[in-house]
Design an enzyme around this catalytic site. Sequence first.
Site, PDB file in Angstrom:
ATOM      1  CD  GLU A 185      -1.633  -0.353   3.547  1.00 33.92           C
ATOM      2  OE1 GLU A 185      -2.807  -0.543   3.158  1.00 33.92           O
ATOM      3  OE2 GLU A 185      -1.339  -0.281   4.743  1.00 33.92           O
ATOM      4  CE1 TYR A 328      -8.842  -4.587   5.794  1.00 35.53           C
ATOM      5  CE2 TYR A 328      -7.343  -2.999   4.798  1.00 35.53           C
ATOM      6  CZ  TYR A 328      -7.567  -4.229   5.390  1.00 35.53           C
ATOM      7  OH  TYR A 328      -6.517  -5.094   5.577  1.00 35.53           O
ATOM      8  CD  GLU A 395      -3.475  -5.494   3.801  1.00 40.85           C
ATOM      9  OE1 GLU A 395      -4.177  -4.773   4.559  1.00 40.85           O
ATOM     10  OE2 GLU A 395      -2.240  -5.424   3.764  1.00 40.85           O
TER      11      GLU A 395
END
Length: 505
Positions: A185, A328, A395
Site C-alpha cells: 500500500e 476496506y 487486503e
Amino acid sequence: MKVLSLFCICVVIVLVTRDSNAFTRNDFPEDFLFGAATSAYQWEGAVDEDGRTPSVWDTFSHSDNKGNGDIACDGYHKYKEDVKLMAEMGLEAFRFSISWSRLIPNGRGQINPKGLLFYKNLIKELRNHGVEPHVTLYHYDLPQVLEDEYGGWIDRKIIEDFTAFADVCFREFGDDVKLWTTINEANIFAIGAYSEGFLPPGHCSTNEFVNCSTGNSSTEPYLAGHNILLAHASASKLYRLKYKSKQRGSVGLSIYAYGLVPYTESKEDEIATQRAKDFFYGWLLKPVVFGDYPDEMKRILGTRLPVFSEEETELVKGSSDFLGIIHYTTVYIANIAPAPSVLPSKQEFFTDMGVDTIFIGNSSFFKWDAIPWGFEGVLEYLKQSYNNPPIYILENGLPLEHDSTLQDTPRVEYIQSYIGAMLNAIKNGSDTRGYFFWSVIDLYELLAGYKLSYGLYYVNFSDPGLKRSPKLSASWYTGFLNGTIDVAPQATTQQPSLFPGSSSL
C-alpha cells in the site's frame, strides 16, 4: 470444528436466500485465486532469533503502548501448523511478506542462512499443501541500520538497496513464487510514515495525535513516494531482464484504495472527489500506467513534487504487471475552500488535497461498516481510468474487538457482500484476478495492537502456546471455497440514493 459447522449452517440459513442469482466459487474464473494474508512483523515474532536484526517497525512499535510484534503469532515457529490450517480451510493462496532484516541483517550484503532457510521452508510447506505463495517484498519493515545510515525511503540510496534485496528474493524463491508485490500500500505508506507519522519510521512536522521527533510533512511524503516508484520500477525491470523468461512470474505495486464518493451533489464536492482520486490513486498509479504524476497534483504542489527525468519516466511507465488493491471501506469527500495562505509548517498531504473525508455510518479510522457498493465502484473506476489493469485484491476485511467469541457474524456478512460486489465488477469487465482476505489469523495490528483483530482464526495471546481456534468466518470461507455454500446477492451492493442525482464513484 463440528460445533462451528453447526454455527455456520445457522448463519447461512439466516443470511442466505437461495435464488437464481445466488453466486458460488464456481461463478469466478477458474484461475481466480482466493486466499488470505499476513505480514512478516505482524505474524512471525522471533524478532531477535536466528540472526534477525531490528527493523524500523521494531523501533516504532516499542515507542508507544499498543504492544509490539516481538512474539506476535509466533509464525516463525508455528508456520507448519498455520499452513495446515490454511489447507484445511481450502485457501488457494497465501500472501505474506519477507522480513528484509531477517534475510539480510545488515540491509545489504551477506545473506542470513537461517532466515533464508525459514522462507524456503515456508514456501515449500505452502506448495506441498497446494497453496500458492504471493510474496510482498516490503511491508513497512526497513532494516533499522539503513534508516540510521541515510534516512531510508527519503533518500535515493534506497533504490539500489531495495533492488539488491529484491534480486536476492527473486533468485532464491522465484522458482516457486509467481506473484510478487514490491511495496505494500505504497500511498498510505508514504502518507502515514512521512506526513502523518502513524506508520514506521514515524516522520511528521506537527501532528496533535502523534509525537514525531523528526520529519517534514510538506516534502517528505512526496520524496518517499517518488523513491518508492523508482525502487519498484527498478526491481520490476530487474525481474523482467533477469528472471521472467525462466520463472514466468508477475511483479506489481500495491496501493490503498478507499471508496471515494461526493458528500453532496454540489459541483464543488464532485470536483473535490476527483481531486481526492488524483491524490489517493493517481499519485502512484498515473506514473506506473501513463508515466507521470496527475496534472492536478503538479499544479497544487509545484516544486514540492519531484520531477521524473525522461529516463525515469520510461522506467516507471508500464512497470507493474498488475495492481495490488487494498480496500476496506468508503468515505464521503467534501470540498474545503482553500485558506488565503497556508503556512509551510502546515503543509501536508491532506491539506494539500483540500478535502474533508467523512466516514459513512458508524465507520471510523479504526472501525467501519460494510459498504460493498463502494468497493465495486473502486474497481469500476480503475477499469475506466487506468486501462483496465489486472488487479489482485491484496487486503479486505473487518476489524472486531479481539475477545473470546468465535461467532463473528458481522465478518461473515462483510466477506460475502464484498465478494459479491467484486463478482459484479468482474461481470462488468473488471480484470480482477484474486482476493486475499485480511487476515488468515489474528495478528498484531499496527494501529490497534491486540485490541482489534481481523483473523479468520482466533489466537489466544494469553496462552503460551498461542492456540488457534476457527471462527465462524473461517467455516463460512471454507464452505464458500469448497462449493457447499451459495451466496445470495446483498441488497447493500448498490449505493443508496442519499442525494437526488448524487454521483457514484
